[in-house]
Design a protein around this motif. Structure first.
Motif, PDB file in Angstrom:
ATOM      1  N   GLU A 169       0.851  -1.192   0.000  1.00  0.00           N
ATOM      2  CA  GLU A 169       0.000   0.000   0.000  1.00  0.00           C
ATOM      3  C   GLU A 169       0.885   1.240   0.000  1.00  0.00           C
ATOM      4  O   GLU A 169       2.071   1.184   0.333  1.00  0.00           O
ATOM      5  CB  GLU A 169      -0.943   0.013   1.207  1.00  0.00           C
ATOM      6  CG  GLU A 169      -0.234   0.143   2.550  1.00  0.00           C
ATOM      7  CD  GLU A 169      -1.210   0.246   3.714  1.00  0.00           C
ATOM      8  OE1 GLU A 169      -2.422   0.375   3.473  1.00  0.00           O
ATOM      9  OE2 GLU A 169      -0.749   0.228   4.868  1.00  0.00           O
ATOM     10  N   TRP A 170       0.288   2.349  -0.375  1.00  0.00           N
ATOM     11  CA  TRP A 170       0.970   3.641  -0.383  1.00  0.00           C
ATOM     12  C   TRP A 170       0.723   4.302   0.969  1.00  0.00           C
ATOM     13  O   TRP A 170      -0.394   4.694   1.281  1.00  0.00           O
ATOM     14  CB  TRP A 170       0.430   4.512  -1.505  1.00  0.00           C
ATOM     15  CG  TRP A 170       1.134   5.826  -1.683  1.00  0.00           C
ATOM     16  CD1 TRP A 170       0.839   6.999  -1.070  1.00  0.00           C
ATOM     17  CD2 TRP A 170       2.256   6.082  -2.517  1.00  0.00           C
ATOM     18  NE1 TRP A 170       1.699   7.983  -1.464  1.00  0.00           N
ATOM     19  CE2 TRP A 170       2.591   7.447  -2.368  1.00  0.00           C
ATOM     20  CE3 TRP A 170       3.015   5.296  -3.377  1.00  0.00           C
ATOM     21  CZ2 TRP A 170       3.639   8.048  -3.056  1.00  0.00           C
ATOM     22  CZ3 TRP A 170       4.060   5.887  -4.070  1.00  0.00           C
ATOM     23  CH2 TRP A 170       4.363   7.248  -3.898  1.00  0.00           C
ATOM     24  N   SER A 171       1.766   4.397   1.803  1.00  0.00           N
ATOM     25  CA  SER A 171       1.596   4.967   3.132  1.00  0.00           C
ATOM     26  C   SER A 171       2.923   5.525   3.621  1.00  0.00           C
ATOM     27  O   SER A 171       3.993   5.155   3.123  1.00  0.00           O
ATOM     28  CB  SER A 171       1.108   3.903   4.126  1.00  0.00           C
ATOM     29  OG  SER A 171       2.112   2.929   4.362  1.00  0.00           O
ATOM     30  N   GLU A 172       2.854   6.402   4.610  1.00  0.00           N
ATOM     31  CA  GLU A 172       4.078   6.971   5.178  1.00  0.00           C
ATOM     32  C   GLU A 172       4.911   5.903   5.880  1.00  0.00           C
ATOM     33  O   GLU A 172       6.137   5.952   5.865  1.00  0.00           O
ATOM     34  CB  GLU A 172       3.738   8.115   6.139  1.00  0.00           C
ATOM     35  CG  GLU A 172       3.372   9.407   5.443  1.00  0.00           C
ATOM     36  CD  GLU A 172       4.461   9.897   4.491  1.00  0.00           C
ATOM     37  OE1 GLU A 172       5.634   9.963   4.918  1.00  0.00           O
ATOM     38  OE2 GLU A 172       4.147  10.192   3.328  1.00  0.00           O
ATOM     39  N   ASP A 173       4.243   4.935   6.511  1.00  0.00           N
ATOM     40  CA  ASP A 173       4.980   3.841   7.137  1.00  0.00           C
ATOM     41  C   ASP A 173       5.794   3.071   6.107  1.00  0.00           C
ATOM     42  O   ASP A 173       6.969   2.731   6.338  1.00  0.00           O
ATOM     43  CB  ASP A 173       4.022   2.891   7.858  1.00  0.00           C
ATOM     44  CG  ASP A 173       3.490   3.472   9.160  1.00  0.00           C
ATOM     45  OD1 ASP A 173       4.072   4.469   9.647  1.00  0.00           O
ATOM     46  OD2 ASP A 173       2.500   2.927   9.681  1.00  0.00           O
ATOM     47  N   ASN A 174       5.196   2.803   4.963  1.00  0.00           N
ATOM     48  CA  ASN A 174       5.920   2.072   3.929  1.00  0.00           C
ATOM     49  C   ASN A 174       6.995   2.921   3.274  1.00  0.00           C
ATOM     50  O   ASN A 174       8.019   2.391   2.819  1.00  0.00           O
ATOM     51  CB  ASN A 174       4.947   1.535   2.880  1.00  0.00           C
ATOM     52  CG  ASN A 174       4.221   0.306   3.359  1.00  0.00           C
ATOM     53  OD1 ASN A 174       4.643  -0.351   4.314  1.00  0.00           O
ATOM     54  ND2 ASN A 174       3.105  -0.022   2.722  1.00  0.00           N
ATOM     55  N   ALA A 178      10.753   1.717   3.035  1.00  0.00           N
ATOM     56  CA  ALA A 178      11.502   1.762   1.776  1.00  0.00           C
ATOM     57  C   ALA A 178      12.848   2.440   1.973  1.00  0.00           C
ATOM     58  O   ALA A 178      13.879   1.980   1.464  1.00  0.00           O
ATOM     59  CB  ALA A 178      10.688   2.484   0.704  1.00  0.00           C
ATOM     60  N   ASN A 179      12.867   3.512   2.730  1.00  0.00           N
ATOM     61  CA  ASN A 179      14.129   4.202   2.989  1.00  0.00           C
ATOM     62  C   ASN A 179      15.084   3.333   3.795  1.00  0.00           C
ATOM     63  O   ASN A 179      16.308   3.369   3.575  1.00  0.00           O
ATOM     64  CB  ASN A 179      13.856   5.514   3.721  1.00  0.00           C
ATOM     65  CG  ASN A 179      13.280   6.580   2.814  1.00  0.00           C
ATOM     66  OD1 ASN A 179      13.655   6.680   1.649  1.00  0.00           O
ATOM     67  ND2 ASN A 179      12.359   7.382   3.327  1.00  0.00           N
TER      68      ASN A 179
END
Length: 249
Positions: A169-174, A178-179
């Motif tokens: 999903e597209w989320s700030e957690d992901n 990713a970083n």
């Protein structure tokens, strides 16, 4: 556009998905990238299948991670729901066969997706180690991808091979994950991506969007910042005419 297209499971609009014939057709046409999925049978044989079960491709309700390869091997895998009896001679492809095919096109690259069901059944070390051992002859042509972030961490810790995270999903957690993971590739379903007004995450990775089967839509995603386009109709898009540009006067 040819150089940025990924043949998603070969070319499933025209061949049974993940079949050797489908991959051979797109490689012979000059595809730069192909993508496949790997499951492990109960006895640890890596085979190409998106689903953990064989119902769609064979018509038989068999779960790959729970079934020995000897039972799977003789079952026709021609995707009868889509193609009828046209490909009744096809069988589930072993990863080993895929490797032998890839050797014939040394300039081509393959994204190999490690599937969650097999990771759950067999454990990440067994699945990843088996896949890596099998692809060793063509490892420089391969990238391992997965939805499973922990499996990708294991790959990072034990092997030197490019990885790609398929975003659930597209989320700030992901974005934070990713970083931390710092993959070479980020894959995302076009339906999960935010509106065009929101920028794609910046990082050292290349973005790949799936599944795009229209040339105009593919060009739009490239203009937005995508690096790679995954498609079910790669040969069609490879030879799609470029749009004409009118000259100003």
């Amino acid at each position: 556009m040819k150089s940025v297209l990924i043949g998603h499971r070969g070319e499933p609009d025209n061949w049974p998905e993940n079949s050797l014939a489908g991959f051979e057709a797109v490689l012979a046409a000059g595809a730069s990238y192909i993508e496949t999925d790997v499951q492990l049978t109960a006895d640890g044989i890596p085979v190409l299948s998106h689903d953990p079960g064989l119902l769609r491709v064979t018509g038989q309700d068999i779960v790959i991670p729970e079934t020995p390869y000897a039972i799977i091997e003789p079952i026709p895998a021609g995707y009868p729901e889509r193609f009828g009896n046209k490909y009744q001679s096809f069988r589930i492809t072993r990863l080993e066969q895929f490797v032998e095919l890839l050797k014939q096109w040394p300039q081509a690259k393959a994204f190999i997706e490690i599937k969650h069901a097999s990771l759950i059944t067999h454990g990440q070390s067994r699945v990843v180690d088996t896949v890596m051992e099998t692809i060793r002859p063509v490892a420089t042509q391969c990238m391992l991808i997965s939805f499973d972030c922990e499996a990708l961490v294991y790959i990072r810790e034990h092997y030197r091979i490019p990885i790609g995270w398929v975003l659930p999903e597209w989320s700030e957690d992901n974005r934070s994950l990713a970083n931390e993971l710092n993959p070479e590739y980020l894959f995302c379903n076009h339906k999960r991506l935010p509106p065009e007004s929101e920028a794609l995450w910046q990082g050292p990775w290349q973005w790949a969007v799936y599944t795009i089967n229209d040339a105009r839509e593919a060009r739009s995603w490239l203009q937005r910042g995508m690096h790679l386009i995954e498609t079910n109709v790669i040969r069609q898009l490879m030879f799609a005419p470029e749009p004409e540009h009118s000259e100003g006067g």
